[in-house]
Scaffold this active site. Structure first.
Site, PDB file in Angstrom:
ATOM      1  N   VAL A 119       6.816  11.148  -6.321  1.00 37.08           N
ATOM      2  CA  VAL A 119       6.805   9.971  -5.310  1.00 37.08           C
ATOM      3  C   VAL A 119       7.587  10.473  -4.325  1.00 37.08           C
ATOM      4  O   VAL A 119       8.677  11.102  -4.473  1.00 37.08           O
ATOM      5  CB  VAL A 119       7.140   8.666  -6.016  1.00 37.08           C
ATOM      6  CG1 VAL A 119       8.752   8.914  -6.458  1.00 37.08           C
ATOM      7  CG2 VAL A 119       7.235   7.490  -4.972  1.00 37.08           C
ATOM      8  N   HIS A 120       6.967   9.942  -3.261  1.00 36.28           N
ATOM      9  CA  HIS A 120       7.908  10.218  -1.850  1.00 36.28           C
ATOM     10  C   HIS A 120       8.206   8.902  -1.111  1.00 36.28           C
ATOM     11  O   HIS A 120       7.437   8.253  -0.661  1.00 36.28           O
ATOM     12  CB  HIS A 120       7.320  11.176  -0.734  1.00 36.28           C
ATOM     13  CG  HIS A 120       7.893  11.531   0.380  1.00 36.28           C
ATOM     14  ND1 HIS A 120       7.284  11.683   1.375  1.00 36.28           N
ATOM     15  CD2 HIS A 120       9.282  11.097   0.674  1.00 36.28           C
ATOM     16  CE1 HIS A 120       8.347  12.077   2.572  1.00 36.28           C
ATOM     17  NE2 HIS A 120       9.384  11.622   2.100  1.00 36.28           N
ATOM     18  N   ILE A 121       9.441   8.359  -1.398  1.00 36.38           N
ATOM     19  CA  ILE A 121       9.839   7.149  -0.884  1.00 36.38           C
ATOM     20  C   ILE A 121       9.952   6.929   0.356  1.00 36.38           C
ATOM     21  O   ILE A 121      10.521   7.962   1.191  1.00 36.38           O
ATOM     22  CB  ILE A 121      11.183   6.512  -1.771  1.00 36.38           C
ATOM     23  CG1 ILE A 121      11.117   6.441  -3.074  1.00 36.38           C
ATOM     24  CG2 ILE A 121      11.709   5.432  -1.014  1.00 36.38           C
ATOM     25  CD1 ILE A 121      10.013   5.406  -3.752  1.00 36.38           C
TER      26      ILE A 121
END
Length: 231
Positions: free
Chosen positions: A102-104
């Site tokens: 994931v890339h927040i």
């Protein structure tokens, strides 16, 4: 980048702007290591005009892809870039795990990042319910692991990196923020170690060169079972 990644067996990559370049990276890894590699990438994901993809790359001799690659449906429409996951196994000891990436959202500050961080608790529950395997959640979280926003996820998982920093300062040998991490449920995997890869030192390059030619983030990693760690 291939020189850095060749020290690992399974890599999650964020901020892939053109998914087709992952195949080029896979080919470069094969050239550097004289071994077979495989990869898969999601479609580009994102709200508005800005989109990016996730990818996994793995060394065929050490890791097997077990299927189940999927972008999270995100029923609450919380994530700007919904996480991507797939099922893998360690060929040496057969350990299976679902690897999620994931890339927040960075946004303008912590208030913009907090909703996605909190939503990771529901995502974690979905991972454990959907896959009959331990979960490994890795990514650029744009939030240090000691913030209150992690409280819900912390009921079921813990961060493996709690000291140091992963974003490259413009000054050599200095790192700024502990934004990158790996979360696991304690006791579910045979984890031998974890750490931050100081790749500018490995390549004997300045931080300025590293930021321009590789990344402004240092990879974080875990080792499973009898794996020796970064090669």
């Amino acid at each position: 980048m291939a020189e850095v990644l060749s020290r690992f067996d399974l890599i999650a990559v964020q901020e892939v702007m053109k998914p087709q370049v992952i195949k080029r990276l896979e080919q470069r890894l094969e050239s550097v290591t004289n071994e077979g590699w495989s990869s898969l990438a999601s479609d580009t994901i994102g709200r508005g005009s800005y989109k990016e993809a996730y990818a996994f790359i793995w060394r065929d001799a050490e890791v097997s892809f077990e299927g189940g690659a999927v972008v999270y449906l995100d029923p609450g429409d919380v994530f700007a870039r919904e996480p991507f996951s797939a099922l893998f196994a360690d060929r040496d000891d057969g350990q299976r795990f679902v690897y999620a990436s994931v890339h927040i959202l960075y946004g303008d500050g912590k208030a913009d990042r907090t909703p996605e961080i909190r939503a990771l608790a529901d995502y974690w529950q979905w991972l454990e319910e959907s896959f009959d395997a331990p979960a490994v959640l890795a990514g650029d979280f744009n939030m240090t692991p000691d913030e209150p926003a992690w409280r819900a996820l912390g009921q079921n998982a813990r961060p493996l990196i709690t000291h140091g920093a992963t974003t490259l300062s413009s000054h050599d040998n200095r790192f700024a923020n502990l934004y990158d991490n790996i979360w696991v449920r304690p006791g579910r995997l045979d984890i031998a170690g974890s750490g931050i890869a100081d790749f500018p030192s490995w390549l004997n390059i300045t931080h300025e060169t590293a930021r321009k030619t590789v990344s402004d983030h240092a990879p974080v990693y875990i080792t499973l079972g009898q794996t020796r760690g970064a090669r």
